[in-house]
Scaffold this motif. Structure first.
Motif, PDB file in Angstrom:
ATOM      1  N   GLU A 248       6.665   6.674 -10.994  1.00  0.00           N
ATOM      2  CA  GLU A 248       6.751   6.623  -9.550  1.00  0.00           C
ATOM      3  C   GLU A 248       5.616   5.790  -8.996  1.00  0.00           C
ATOM      4  OE1 GLU A 248       6.822  10.537  -8.024  1.00  0.00           O
ATOM      5  OE2 GLU A 248       8.716  11.094  -9.000  1.00  0.00           O
ATOM      6  N   PRO A 249       5.849   5.016  -7.932  1.00  0.00           N
ATOM      7  CA  PRO A 249       4.775   4.199  -7.345  1.00  0.00           C
ATOM      8  C   PRO A 249       3.633   5.075  -6.851  1.00  0.00           C
ATOM      9  CG  PRO A 249       6.934   3.540  -6.518  1.00  0.00           C
ATOM     10  CD  PRO A 249       7.138   4.808  -7.264  1.00  0.00           C
ATOM     11  N   VAL A 250       2.443   4.593  -7.076  1.00  0.00           N
ATOM     12  CA  VAL A 250       1.235   5.312  -6.643  1.00  0.00           C
ATOM     13  C   VAL A 250       0.842   4.808  -5.272  1.00  0.00           C
ATOM     14  CG1 VAL A 250      -1.162   5.846  -7.196  1.00  0.00           C
ATOM     15  CG2 VAL A 250       0.521   5.564  -9.029  1.00  0.00           C
ATOM     16  N   ALA A 251       0.430   5.732  -4.390  1.00  0.00           N
ATOM     17  CA  ALA A 251       0.024   5.339  -3.029  1.00  0.00           C
ATOM     18  C   ALA A 251      -1.231   4.476  -3.105  1.00  0.00           C
ATOM     19  CB  ALA A 251      -0.234   6.572  -2.184  1.00  0.00           C
ATOM     20  N   PRO A 252      -1.259   3.386  -2.341  1.00  0.00           N
ATOM     21  CA  PRO A 252      -2.453   2.521  -2.382  1.00  0.00           C
ATOM     22  C   PRO A 252      -3.684   3.239  -1.832  1.00  0.00           C
ATOM     23  CG  PRO A 252      -0.911   1.776  -0.686  1.00  0.00           C
ATOM     24  CD  PRO A 252      -0.214   2.846  -1.451  1.00  0.00           C
ATOM     25  N   ILE A 253      -4.851   2.917  -2.383  1.00  0.00           N
ATOM     26  CA  ILE A 253      -6.118   3.537  -1.961  1.00  0.00           C
ATOM     27  C   ILE A 253      -6.974   2.563  -1.161  1.00  0.00           C
ATOM     28  CG2 ILE A 253      -6.146   5.112  -3.916  1.00  0.00           C
ATOM     29  CD1 ILE A 253      -8.115   3.263  -5.293  1.00  0.00           C
ATOM     30  N   GLY A 254      -6.495   1.366  -0.916  1.00  0.00           N
ATOM     31  CA  GLY A 254      -7.235   0.378  -0.158  1.00  0.00           C
ATOM     32  C   GLY A 254      -6.558  -0.970  -0.243  1.00  0.00           C
ATOM     33  N   LYS A 255      -7.229  -1.972   0.178  1.00  0.00           N
ATOM     34  CA  LYS A 255      -6.697  -3.327   0.094  1.00  0.00           C
ATOM     35  C   LYS A 255      -7.786  -4.294  -0.360  1.00  0.00           C
ATOM     36  CE  LYS A 255      -7.583  -4.446   4.963  1.00  0.00           C
ATOM     37  NZ  LYS A 255      -6.982  -4.933   6.223  1.00  0.00           N
ATOM     38  N   CYS A 256      -7.401  -5.485  -0.797  1.00  0.00           N
ATOM     39  CA  CYS A 256      -8.355  -6.477  -1.278  1.00  0.00           C
ATOM     40  C   CYS A 256      -7.882  -7.865  -0.872  1.00  0.00           C
ATOM     41  CB  CYS A 256      -8.535  -6.389  -2.793  1.00  0.00           C
ATOM     42  SG  CYS A 256      -7.052  -6.777  -3.732  1.00  0.00           S
ATOM     43  N   THR A 257      -8.852  -8.774  -0.765  1.00  0.00           N
ATOM     44  CA  THR A 257      -8.562 -10.165  -0.417  1.00  0.00           C
ATOM     45  C   THR A 257      -9.035 -11.062  -1.544  1.00  0.00           C
ATOM     46  OG1 THR A 257      -8.877  -9.657   1.921  1.00  0.00           O
ATOM     47  CG2 THR A 257      -8.916 -11.979   1.285  1.00  0.00           C
ATOM     48  N   ALA A 258      -8.192 -11.950  -2.040  1.00  0.00           N
ATOM     49  CA  ALA A 258      -8.536 -12.818  -3.170  1.00  0.00           C
ATOM     50  C   ALA A 258      -9.535 -13.888  -2.731  1.00  0.00           C
ATOM     51  CB  ALA A 258      -7.278 -13.468  -3.730  1.00  0.00           C
ATOM     52  N   MET A 259     -10.596 -14.044  -3.528  1.00  0.00           N
ATOM     53  CA  MET A 259     -11.586 -15.096  -3.281  1.00  0.00           C
ATOM     54  C   MET A 259     -11.302 -16.331  -4.120  1.00  0.00           C
ATOM     55  SD  MET A 259     -15.173 -12.967  -3.018  1.00  0.00           S
ATOM     56  CE  MET A 259     -15.049 -12.381  -4.705  1.00  0.00           C
ATOM     57  N   TYR A 260     -10.527 -16.170  -5.229  1.00  0.00           N
ATOM     58  CA  TYR A 260     -10.218 -17.283  -6.119  1.00  0.00           C
ATOM     59  C   TYR A 260      -8.741 -17.190  -6.516  1.00  0.00           C
ATOM     60  CZ  TYR A 260     -15.274 -16.802  -6.710  1.00  0.00           C
ATOM     61  OH  TYR A 260     -16.615 -16.671  -6.499  1.00  0.00           O
ATOM     62  N   ASN A 261      -8.243 -18.287  -7.036  1.00  0.00           N
ATOM     63  CA  ASN A 261      -6.911 -18.284  -7.631  1.00  0.00           C
ATOM     64  C   ASN A 261      -6.988 -17.644  -9.000  1.00  0.00           C
ATOM     65  OD1 ASN A 261      -5.894 -19.672  -5.420  1.00  0.00           O
ATOM     66  ND2 ASN A 261      -6.267 -21.680  -6.347  1.00  0.00           N
ATOM     67  N   PHE A 262      -5.957 -16.861  -9.347  1.00  0.00           N
ATOM     68  CA  PHE A 262      -5.912 -16.227 -10.658  1.00  0.00           C
ATOM     69  C   PHE A 262      -4.492 -16.376 -11.194  1.00  0.00           C
ATOM     70  CE2 PHE A 262      -5.284 -12.417 -13.358  1.00  0.00           C
ATOM     71  CZ  PHE A 262      -6.176 -12.767 -14.361  1.00  0.00           C
ATOM     72  N   PRO A 263      -4.313 -17.032 -12.376  1.00  0.00           N
ATOM     73  CA  PRO A 263      -2.960 -17.325 -12.862  1.00  0.00           C
ATOM     74  C   PRO A 263      -2.207 -16.114 -13.374  1.00  0.00           C
ATOM     75  CG  PRO A 263      -4.580 -18.049 -14.454  1.00  0.00           C
ATOM     76  CD  PRO A 263      -5.350 -17.598 -13.248  1.00  0.00           C
ATOM     77  N   GLY A 264      -2.929 -15.044 -13.786  1.00  0.00           N
ATOM     78  CA  GLY A 264      -2.240 -13.889 -14.333  1.00  0.00           C
ATOM     79  C   GLY A 264      -1.463 -14.229 -15.584  1.00  0.00           C
ATOM     80  N   ALA A 265      -2.096 -14.964 -16.520  1.00  0.00           N
ATOM     81  CA  ALA A 265      -1.398 -15.495 -17.685  1.00  0.00           C
ATOM     82  C   ALA A 265      -1.107 -14.445 -18.734  1.00  0.00           C
ATOM     83  CB  ALA A 265      -2.216 -16.632 -18.304  1.00  0.00           C
ATOM     84  N   SER A 266      -1.951 -13.390 -18.845  1.00  0.00           N
ATOM     85  CA  SER A 266      -1.758 -12.417 -19.914  1.00  0.00           C
ATOM     86  C   SER A 266      -0.927 -11.247 -19.429  1.00  0.00           C
ATOM     87  CB  SER A 266      -3.119 -11.918 -20.425  1.00  0.00           C
ATOM     88  OG  SER A 266      -3.859 -11.369 -19.363  1.00  0.00           O
ATOM     89  N   GLU A 267      -0.324 -10.516 -20.384  1.00  0.00           N
ATOM     90  CA  GLU A 267       0.533  -9.383 -20.066  1.00  0.00           C
ATOM     91  C   GLU A 267      -0.276  -8.312 -19.354  1.00  0.00           C
ATOM     92  OE1 GLU A 267       3.658  -8.720 -20.307  1.00  0.00           O
ATOM     93  OE2 GLU A 267       4.261 -10.617 -21.212  1.00  0.00           O
TER      94      GLU A 267
ATOM     95  N   MET B 186      -2.440 -14.393  -8.372  1.00  0.00           N
ATOM     96  CA  MET B 186      -2.734 -14.320  -6.944  1.00  0.00           C
ATOM     97  C   MET B 186      -3.305 -15.656  -6.502  1.00  0.00           C
ATOM     98  SD  MET B 186      -6.203 -12.038  -6.836  1.00  0.00           S
ATOM     99  CE  MET B 186      -7.662 -12.542  -7.770  1.00  0.00           C
ATOM    100  N   GLN B 187      -3.200 -15.905  -5.195  1.00  0.00           N
ATOM    101  CA  GLN B 187      -3.720 -17.124  -4.605  1.00  0.00           C
ATOM    102  C   GLN B 187      -4.916 -16.784  -3.722  1.00  0.00           C
ATOM    103  OE1 GLN B 187      -2.540 -20.132  -5.447  1.00  0.00           O
ATOM    104  NE2 GLN B 187      -1.052 -19.108  -6.789  1.00  0.00           N
ATOM    105  N   GLU B 188      -5.827 -17.747  -3.583  1.00  0.00           N
ATOM    106  CA  GLU B 188      -7.018 -17.524  -2.756  1.00  0.00           C
ATOM    107  C   GLU B 188      -6.591 -17.162  -1.330  1.00  0.00           C
ATOM    108  OE1 GLU B 188     -11.023 -19.942  -1.235  1.00  0.00           O
ATOM    109  OE2 GLU B 188      -9.665 -20.813  -2.744  1.00  0.00           O
ATOM    110  N   GLY B 189      -7.160 -16.074  -0.793  1.00  0.00           N
ATOM    111  CA  GLY B 189      -6.856 -15.606   0.562  1.00  0.00           C
ATOM    112  C   GLY B 189      -5.726 -14.605   0.616  1.00  0.00           C
ATOM    113  N   GLU B 190      -5.020 -14.371  -0.479  1.00  0.00           N
ATOM    114  CA  GLU B 190      -3.905 -13.431  -0.487  1.00  0.00           C
ATOM    115  C   GLU B 190      -4.422 -12.002  -0.376  1.00  0.00           C
ATOM    116  OE1 GLU B 190      -0.035 -12.256  -3.290  1.00  0.00           O
ATOM    117  OE2 GLU B 190      -1.438 -13.866  -3.877  1.00  0.00           O
TER     118      GLU B 190
END
Length: 593
Positions: free
Chosen positions: A528-547, A552-556
């Motif tokens: 079941e989805p877990v309720a979020p505990i906060g939010k975050c803003t990306a400072m850099y691009n991250f490709p998410g290449a590994s499993e 994410m994109q900068e500013g997302e």
């Protein structure tokens, strides 16, 4: 007023007084010498005391060295050592400016006084010799005058005697006349000697001795003046170093004010926190079911079976205070060494929520390797019998947080050493070029050995750098440690910019070994989805290449589902429901209050 006029007849007193004055100088010099010995002994004891309590630390990583109270005590010992140096300086200046100077001046005064006394003695002897001559001529004049009177009386008596012949009378008169002439000569000699003596006596008492006495008076006054200056130097020598001594004491006061109890508490926390999670509640184990019992998240190891799990749960020992790392030799039979970490940092811990249940589920099927990214297993490695950990080169015997710090520190040390070698290599290359262009300045071949040795050192350090970078990546780099080094060295010694996660700016190819995570997707899809505990803003691009990771994109802006547990990864969710892990240092996190 001077001695020559007022003390013209006190030669013995003047001689005794000047001798006593010289003895006083000698006594003062001896006093100052003994004072300097006391200062030197005091300084030596202070230095020994400082050395005794400021033992050389064999390891600069000693935990206490960062505490302000410890550092302040070290500062106090250093200030006391400087204070001892100032006491030594006092002794040295007293020896040079007082003892040596006064001793030399004293020898000059003794020689000068001896000369004046010798002149006085010669003048005294000359006067005494003249007086003796005067006394001798006086006695001779007295003797000859009596003889002349007797001769005159005898001649007169012979002249009145009727029986005396004319020849006798003439002879007696001649004798009387001769005696009278001799007496007259003695009288003249006596008068001359008396005049000479009176003149010499006047010269002695009015000129010679007063001049000598005045010289002795000047000598004594110069001695007194010099001695008084020596008295002043005795004080000034110490006054001159008082400002520095004051600074030493101010340094001790400053060391006391620098003690910061809050900072020391934070240092203790940073140095000793392990990075492990606190144990969770033990789950109820229904033994009436007898199958597939799930282990609690607080399990400390990977049991081999239900009986091992039961034994673990029965244990009353607090693992929090006795934790140690698990070496590869103590893993369970179905364990293998952790899989290599992806280039972007620590392995993704997406599927580490309940690995023990999976292991129990799969034990009846086939033995599969354990995944190194399971967070619970990575955070709770320990030897089942709690044996003492073995110190390893990769600091694997330390808790995660401390291991990261030690690896980061080791990387910084190697980087500094590598930079020195690179600088030296460049300098040797420039020197070789100069020698080749100007052979008269040196032989280029003479630098070959140094260049070769430097190259070997650079290659060795690069190898160590890569090795520790790999270990740091495996340890799960966090925030500030992720950017421990903004550059590396290429083969030419130049700098090569790295991305914020410590990898090259080019996108890294995912590790094929990460494909093993695909086998476990089905185990976690129905959660079941877990309720979020906060939010975050990306400072850099991250490709998410590994499993297990998400791009994410900068500013997302993303929702935070699970906080960073000490391994450098944070679990997030997009608005479309996609979840995954991202590096904690790549985002700015705001948690719900």
């Amino acid at each position: 007023m001077d001695w020559g006029t007022e003390l013209w007849d006190q030669y013995d007193i003047i001689e005794k007084h000047t001798q006593s004055g010289l003895e006083l100088v000698e006594k003062y010099v001896k006093f100052v010498k003994e004072r300097t010995e006391i200062e030197q002994s005091y300084a030596k004891q202070l230095r020994n005391l400082s050395k005794k309590y400021n033992q050389k630390r064999s390891n600069k990583d000693e935990p206490d060295c960062r505490l302000s109270s410890y550092q302040s005590f070290v500062d106090i010992l250093n200030e006391m050592n400087d204070y001892a140096g100032q006491r030594e300086l006092i002794a040295e200046n007293m020896i040079m400016n007082i003892c040596i100077d006064l001793t030399k001046y004293l020898q000059e005064l003794k020689q000068e006084r001896k000369t004046y006394l010798l002149e006085a003695k010669k003048a005294q002897q000359s006067l005494e010799s003249t007086y003796k001559q005067l006394d001798s001529s006086k006695k001779r004049f007295e003797r000859e005058w009596r003889e002349a009177e007797r001769a005159a009386q005898y001649a007169e008596k012979t002249d009145q005697d009727i029986n005396a012949t004319k020849a006798d009378v003439e002879k007696a008169k001649q004798q009387a006349h001769m005696r009278a002439r001799v007496a007259e000569d003695c009288k003249n000699d006596y008068a001359a000697q008396l005049q000479k003596y009176n003149k010499e006596q006047s010269q002695f008492y009015f000129n010679d001795m007063p001049l000598i006495f005045n010289k002795l008076q000047d000598l004594d006054e110069r001695r007194i003046r010099k001695l008084g200056h020596g008295y002043i130097l005795f004080s000034d020598t110490e006054k001159n170093v008082m400002p520095i001594i004051g600074k030493c004491l101010e340094g001790i006061t400053k060391a006391g004010t620098n003690v910061n109890e809050k900072n020391d508490s934070m240092v203790i926390i940073e140095q000793n926190k392990s990075g492990f999670e606190r144990p969770g509640d033990l789950e109820f184990e229904d033994y009436s079911q007898g199958i597939n019992r799930a282990s609690s998240d607080s399990s400390l190891g990977t049991p081999k079976g239900p009986m091992d799990l039961l034994g673990k749960n029965k244990s009353k020992n607090f693992w929090l205070f006795k934790r140690s790392k698990l070496s590869s030799s103590t893993l369970t039979p179905f364990s293998t060494p952790p899989a290599p970490s992806p280039p972007n940092g620590a392995p993704s811990p997406k599927f580490g929520r309940d690995p023990l249940s999976y292991c129990l589920k799969e034990i009846n099927k086939t033995v599969k390797p354990r995944i190194s990214s399971f967070r619970t297993l990575r955070r709770s490695k320990f030897t089942p019998d709690r044996i003492m950990p073995t110190v390893t080169e990769d600091f694997g015997h330390l808790p995660p947080e401390q291991r990261r710090k030690r690896l980061q520190q080791k990387l910084e040390e190697i980087s500094k050493e590598l930079q020195k070698e690179v600088d030296q290599s460049e300098a040797l290359g420039k020197m070789k070029d100069v020698y080749e262009k100007n052979p008269q300045m040196g032989d280029p071949a003479s630098l070959a050995t140094q260049i070769s040795q430097t190259s070997q050192n650079i290659e060795r350090l690069r190898g160590e750098l890569n090795k520790y970078e790999t270990w740091l990546s495996e340890a799960g780099v966090r925030g500030d440690t992720l950017r421990y080094r903004a550059h590396s060295f290429n083969n030419n010694g130049a700098h090569e910019v790295l991305s914020p996660d410590g990898a090259h700016s080019d996108e890294s190819t995912p590790d094929p070994s990460q494909a093993i995570y695909a086998e476990f997707d089905d185990d976690f899809e129905d959660e079941e989805p877990v309720a979020p505990i906060g939010k975050c803003t990306a400072m850099y691009n991250f490709p998410g290449a590994s499993e297990g990771t998400i791009s994410m994109q900068e500013g997302e802006v993303l929702a935070v589902v699970e906080e960073d547990k000490g391994d450098g990864w944070t679990r997030v969710r997009r608005h479309n429901g996609d979840e995954g892990y991202i590096p904690t240092s790549y985002v700015t996190i705001t948690l719900n209050k």
